[in-house]
Design an enzyme around this catalytic site. Structure first.
Site, short mmCIF file in Angstrom:
data_model
loop_
_atom_site.label_atom_id
_atom_site.label_comp_id
_atom_site.label_asym_id
_atom_site.label_seq_id
_atom_site.Cartn_x
_atom_site.Cartn_y
_atom_site.Cartn_z
N HIS A 38 91.63 78.89 -19.43
CA HIS A 38 92.71 79.64 -20.08
C HIS A 38 92.50 81.13 -20.30
CE1 HIS A 38 94.83 75.93 -20.62
NE2 HIS A 38 93.84 75.40 -21.32
N ASP A 63 98.63 70.41 -12.35
CA ASP A 63 100.06 70.68 -12.19
C ASP A 63 100.49 72.02 -12.77
OD1 ASP A 63 100.38 68.26 -10.91
OD2 ASP A 63 101.11 67.22 -12.68
N ILE A 64 100.07 72.30 -14.00
CA ILE A 64 100.44 73.54 -14.67
C ILE A 64 99.24 74.08 -15.44
CG2 ILE A 64 102.91 73.02 -14.89
CD1 ILE A 64 102.37 72.26 -17.83
N ASN A 65 99.22 75.38 -15.63
CA ASN A 65 98.14 75.98 -16.41
C ASN A 65 98.60 77.33 -16.93
OD1 ASN A 65 95.22 75.45 -17.11
ND2 ASN A 65 95.11 77.56 -16.39
N THR A 66 98.13 77.69 -18.11
CA THR A 66 98.44 78.98 -18.72
C THR A 66 97.16 79.77 -18.89
OG1 THR A 66 100.30 78.01 -19.91
CG2 THR A 66 99.47 80.13 -20.72
N HIS A 150 90.93 74.18 -27.14
CA HIS A 150 92.20 73.60 -26.69
C HIS A 150 93.32 74.61 -26.85
CE1 HIS A 150 95.54 70.81 -26.34
NE2 HIS A 150 95.93 71.10 -27.56
#
Length: 155
Positions: A38, A63-66, A150
């Site tokens: 992240h 699938d997705i990540n920030t 997290h």
């Protein structure tokens, strides 16, 4: 005498190499994994590159990540903000950022069996974020007693 000294030095070097090799084989700690997943790294400015780097640890395409365009130390600072319940309501170790940060959101558009061949769409924005924080592990830097583990949400 000289041969024994050479043998003992060689043995010491081989032992040191083995120890370093074993240490590097350990999986990242939760906070190290948070940083890999992240914290934006200028070396990988586009999602395809950033996600290829991130996905090499798991061997598959996420699938997705920030990615947060801020430093790990700045996120550690957010861990000092007031505790709030996390999104799953099970934990109360979450903390909201006080300021918006630039983010890069990566969305998988072309899945592939080989993680290096996956393709992602890049979306940039400025958002607040919420992180979950825990006490550091023995393998984390002693500089920070509490570390992010997290990314709970962006808003």
């Amino acid at each position: 005498m000289g041969l024994k000294l050479l043998e003992s030095r060689l043995c010491l070097l081989l032992s040191l190499g083995l120890v370093l090799m074993l240490a590097s084989c350990q999986p990242p700690t939760p906070s190290q994994w948070f940083e890999i997943q992240h914290i934006y790294n200028r070396a990988y400015p586009r999602c395809n590159d950033a996600m290829r780097h991130r996905n090499r640890f798991t061997g598959h395409c996420k699938d997705i990540n920030t990615f947060l365009h801020t430093s790990f130390a700045s996120v550690v600072g957010v861990c000092g903000n007031r505790n709030i319940p996390c999104g799953n309501r099970t934990y109360r170790n979450c903390h909201n950022s006080r300021y918006r940060v630039s983010i890069t959101f990566c969305n998988l558009t072309t899945p592939a069996r080989i993680y290096t061949q996956c393709r992602y769409q890049t979306t940039r924005s400025r958002k607040f974020y919420t992180v979950g924080c825990d006490p550091r592990t023995p393998r984390d830097s002693p500089m920070y007693p509490v570390v992010p583990v997290h990314l709970d949400r962006i808003f």
